[in-house]
Design an enzyme around this catalytic site. Structure first.
Site, PDB file in Angstrom:
ATOM      1  N   ASP A 172       0.887  -1.090  -0.012  1.00 18.28           N
ATOM      2  CA  ASP A 172       0.039  -0.042   0.008  1.00 18.28           C
ATOM      3  C   ASP A 172       0.782   1.314   0.097  1.00 18.28           C
ATOM      4  O   ASP A 172       2.187   1.175   0.214  1.00 18.28           O
ATOM      5  CB  ASP A 172      -0.874  -0.196   1.330  1.00 18.28           C
ATOM      6  CG  ASP A 172      -2.249   0.726   0.935  1.00 18.28           C
ATOM      7  OD1 ASP A 172      -2.418   1.612   0.062  1.00 18.28           O
ATOM      8  OD2 ASP A 172      -3.105   0.343   2.120  1.00 18.28           O
ATOM      9  N   ASP A 192     -10.482   1.721  -3.586  1.00 21.53           N
ATOM     10  CA  ASP A 192     -11.034   1.345  -2.296  1.00 21.53           C
ATOM     11  C   ASP A 192     -12.690   1.252  -2.558  1.00 21.53           C
ATOM     12  O   ASP A 192     -13.123   0.816  -1.614  1.00 21.53           O
ATOM     13  CB  ASP A 192     -10.477   2.316  -1.390  1.00 21.53           C
ATOM     14  CG  ASP A 192      -9.219   2.161  -0.867  1.00 21.53           C
ATOM     15  OD1 ASP A 192      -8.636   1.099  -0.927  1.00 21.53           O
ATOM     16  OD2 ASP A 192      -8.837   3.037   0.079  1.00 21.53           O
TER      17      ASP A 192
HETATM   18  C1  DGJ Z   1      -6.017   1.677   1.831  1.00 17.56           C
HETATM   19  C2  DGJ Z   1      -6.172   0.616   1.063  1.00 17.56           C
HETATM   20  O1  DGJ Z   1      -6.403   0.948  -0.393  1.00 17.56           O
HETATM   21  C3  DGJ Z   1      -7.232  -0.349   1.799  1.00 17.56           C
HETATM   22  O2  DGJ Z   1      -7.610  -1.482   1.113  1.00 17.56           O
HETATM   23  C4  DGJ Z   1      -6.613  -0.617   3.132  1.00 17.56           C
HETATM   24  O3  DGJ Z   1      -5.639  -1.612   2.802  1.00 17.56           O
HETATM   25  C5  DGJ Z   1      -6.205   0.438   3.799  1.00 17.56           C
HETATM   26  N1  DGJ Z   1      -5.292   1.387   3.211  1.00 17.56           N
HETATM   27  C6  DGJ Z   1      -5.556   0.081   5.272  1.00 17.56           C
HETATM   28  O4  DGJ Z   1      -4.921   1.058   5.713  1.00 17.56           O
END
Ligand code: DGJ
Length: 807
Positions: free
Chosen positions: A506, A574
């Site tokens: 991430d 997301d």
């Molecule tokens: C952002 C990501 O896109 C989410 O799927 C998740 O992993 C969160 N960060 C966790 O902090």
């Protein structure tokens, strides 16, 4: 194939030609890029001579070259004998500052005296089979040879020198490099600047590629957005002047993807001239289109010059990222097919090409930070019982990370929270029959962390200036080798500490202050950060070549071919709301195949939009990508459990097709969208029909297909679905023997244990019928009654259809 012959440089692929020649002994002029014009070999069976025997390269050149018959009025004449030539009206392959080409330029170089004028003239060329010889020295990922061999790429280097008129005092060398990937009608271009002089230059702006096209009747399609609404497609008509898009936030960004298309007016999904451009790069980028008053269109792609002032010392080289160009006469889908093939065959790590991706359960939206070992094990156990294959432990397993305000950088396991070592947790999860994956965010540091206490100078900030954070976090300075070594060390140790099959990488905030306290100079920071990132990713993925890495940047903030070169899939967004995903996955599909798009089924109401959608539609849309689940499976009703195990079974049965089939956007109206994935032999396909809003009293939909064999016979069947009792509100009392109160306990109880079967539909038709007439599907529910044939299609509804050749 590339040929250098009789003054013509010709790059030919199956369906395209790219032709150049030298003008006035120094300039390289583009004569054509588009549909193939290079004559094909023709067997002399019809008495006609092979075109190649009667038409010479000189004939081609004479036909294509601009004639420049009359002198210009108020324009600067190009250097040379013919003062009817002006660089401002030439389709150039390379252009110099201060030479009368007043369009946007591919290079802005500042000499030690501050002078920006250059005179890069062609001197030589090199042609060889294979990739660019220095590919490994660039520090950046590059398109590789297809693992199955395929057509071997060819590379052409056009070598320019910055000419000085005062004798021996020579300027820099510049190479414009073309590599042809014939199998997917793709050409890549890049520039390399070689400082073999004795003085330092500053590179202020350098594009990876410049393309000048005849004509001005183009539109541009860009893929724009923000967090949770990435890569929505937008078309803008190009007019006189400049249109520019790009990113300055240090990543390829969710604002504007580096993939753009240029469309001839009138081009549609299926028909018309279309060009696609992309970069193998993950940092600041710029795509600029300029329509000149002379009726030509210039396209420039490459690093964004924002904050860029790269010092090039004697003996150094500057490599630009590799840019991708493709052309198709078959509309947007034609370009998409070329891009998809290029990415699967030449970009993602060869080990993962065509390799099946496991169906995963990710605990993020199921638990967020609030989990313990029991919860994780229960979630894993339920997932396993539903047929899911991989358990992913998301954020919150390390250091003191109980919320997003702290602990990034402290990559040691919080054994208290996990109820033991990571290894013991992984073993317990694996004993349930699941693979294990883990989340990391290695480019970040929280101010509240042990790492920050020991190394505050590793966080990117400008001394004496207020710190700007995003999601409470700061960027780790990847321009520094000591920082990179530390991260490679801790992440590799983590991956070696347990049996880990998957990593979600991430990156949750963009860059602000591009400043290093011990690494790169400010003007080099953005680019060096990306080089540093590639160094880290290369070392970590290289140490664990069989671990599946999924890129992520707050969802899709860094969805590009640079990341895909190390990580064969990316968390698309997301936002898991299927209605929004239709825009996001649809937009993304123009430049990227479905096999690189992570797509999850999540809860309803959706956590990002609060929209309610059926579990069936959430799956149908996610099935058009790499499938995962991201909700609390332990709280599912009996009905939902059944629905999900049916979905998982369907996906596994069709996984090869869904993940690796050729993806086409078949149909799009205001309300209905059809996408299709088809196997190579055109024997099997799955089509998604998605309806945005219920339409009253317009009872049937038409299922169109694409990419089939006209004469072959296909059986078309709808994937059976369940329709929830709740869908009918209090209308259910029209058929129920007892009164069921809407939203009451009885309705909830019935809904948990029982759902109605959706329609069954099956047809036998030939490919031509499916493609050119379409199947008129059964009537939709319109409030006049319900029977076995009725298709219940409310807002955000959908179906998947299997199309299988039977004769
Ligand atoms: C952002 C990501 O896109 C989410 O799927 C998740 O992993 C969160 N960060 C966790 O902090």
């Amino acid at each position: 194939m590339i040929t250098v012959k009789n003054g013509l440089y010709t790059i030919t692929s199956g369906r395209t030609s790219y032709v150049m020649h030298i003008r006035e002994g120094k300039y390289v002029e583009n004569l054509h890029y588009g549909r193939r014009i290079t004559p094909m070999h023709r067997a002399n069976t019809d008495g006609l001579l092979d075109a190649r025997d009667i038409m010479t390269d000189t004939d081609t050149e004479a036909a294509l070259a601009e004639k420049y018959t009359n002198p210009y009025g108020n324009s600067v004449a190009a250097a040379g004998d013919n003062w009817c030539v002006t660089l401002d009206d030439m389709c150039l392959e390379m252009s110099n500052a201060a030479t009368g080409d007043y369009r946007s330029l591919p290079l802005m170089l500042e000499g030690p005296d501050g002078c920006i004028s250059t005179r890069f003239y062609i001197e030589d060329s090199l042609l060889y089979e294979g990739l660019y010889a220095d590919s490994d020295k660039t520090g950046m990922p590059y398109a590789h040879i297809s693992p199955d061999g395929g057509d071997k790429p060819w590379t052409l280097e056009l070598i320019y020198r910055d000419h000085h008129t005062d004798g021996d005092d020579k300027g820099l060398e510049l190479r414009v490099i073309y590599t042809a990937f014939e199998d997917c009608d793709v050409i890549t271009k890049r520039m390399v600047l070689i400082n073999d002089t004795g003085v330092t230059y500053t590179v202020r702006d350098i594009s990876s590629m410049m393309l000048d096209l005849q004509g001005r009747d183009y539109s541009v399609m860009t893929f724009d957005g923000l967090w949770t609404r990435e890569r929505h497609a937008h078309i803008k008509k190009l007019e006189s002047g400049i249109y520019e898009t790009g990113s300055t936030n240090g990543t390829s960004s969710n604002f504007h993807n580096p993939f753009v298309m240029l469309l001839k007016d009138g081009t549609t999904e299926k028909y018309g001239d279309c060009y696609g451009f992309n970069l193998i790069y993950s940092g600041n980028h710029r795509e600029r289109m300029e329509v000149s008053e002379y009726g030509k269109t210039r396209v420039l792609t490459g690093i964004n010059p924002f904050g860029f002032a790269y010092p090039l010392k004697p003996g150094e080289r500057f490599y630009t990222p590799e840019a991708m160009l493709t052309y198709s006469p078959d509309g947007f889908n034609g370009v998409s097919h070329n891009c998809h093939r290029f990415i699967t065959d030449h970009i993602i790590p060869p080990y993962f090409r065509g390799r099946k991706r496991p169906i995963l359960i990710n605990n993020w939206e199921a638990t967020y930070f609030d989990f313990n070992r029991r919860k994780l094990i229960d979630l894993a156990g339920t997932a396993a019982s539903l047929g899911i294959e991989l358990f992913v432990l998301d954020d919150g397993w390390f250091g003191d990370r109980s919320d997003d305000s702290k602990a990034l950088g402290d990559w040691y396991v919080n054994e208290k929270k996990l109820g033991g070592t990571l290894d013991s947790l992984v073993k317990e999860i694996k004993s349930k029959g699941l693979l294990f994956g883990i989340w990391v965010e290695p480019e970040m540091i929280s101010q509240k962390s042990r790492l920050y206490e020991t190394h505050p100078d590793w966080a990117v900030s400008v001394p004496g200036k207020e710190i700007y954070t995003g999601r409470n976090q700061m960027i780790l300075d990847y321009t520094r080798k000591d920082v990179r070594d530390h991260i490679v060390d801790v992440i590799c140790k983590l991956l070696g500490s347990a049996d880990i099959s998957y990593v979600k990488w991430d990156m949750n905030r963009p860059i602000t202050d591009a400043y290093s306290k011990g690494g790169s100079l400010p003007g080099a920071f953005y680019h060096d950060y990306v080089l540093g990132l590639y160094d880290v990713m290369k070392r970590i993925t290289g140490a664990y070549p069989h671990v599946l890495f999924e890129g992520c940047s707050a969802g899709g903030n860094r969805f590009d071919m640079g990341i895909l070169s190390y990580m064969p899939q990316i968390w698309t967004s997301d936002d898991t709301d299927p209605s929004e995903r239709m825009y996001i996955q649809g937009g993304t599909s123009y430049g990227y195949p479905q096999s690189v798009m992570g797509a999850h089924v999540s809860a309803s109401p959706n956590h990002q939009t609060l929209r309610e959608t059926s579990l069936e539609t959430r799956f149908n849309v996610a099935a058009m990508g790499v499938l995962g689940y991201e909700l609390d499976l332990t709280r599912l009703s009996l009905v939902d459990r059944k629905i999900i195990s049916g979905q998982v079974e369907f996906y596994k049965k069709n996984r090869e097709l869904l993940q690796n089939g050729s993806f086409t956007r078949v149909y799009n109206s205001d309300n209905n969208t059809i996408w299709q994935v088809t196997d190579d032999k055109k024997e099997h396909a799955v089509a998604l029909l998605y309806k945005r809003y219920a339409e009253p009293n317009q009872s049937y939909d038409i299922l169109y297909a694409s990419d089939l064999i006209e004469d072959a016979v296909y059986r078309v069947r709808v994937r059976s679905i369940k329709v929830k009792v709740k869908t009918f509100g209090n209308l259910i009392n029209q058929i129920s023997p007892v009164y069921i109160k809407e939203d009451g306990v009885m309705q909830a109880l019935i809904g948990k244990a029982y759902a109605m079967d959706g329609e069954t539909e099956e047809y036998t038709v030939n490919g031509a019928t499916l493609m050119y007439a379409g199947i008129r599907l059964a009537g939709r529910f319109i409030g006049t009654g319900l029977n076995e044939g009725t298709r219940v299609m409310g807002d955000y509804s959908s179906r998947l259809y299997s199309i299988d050749k039977i004769g």
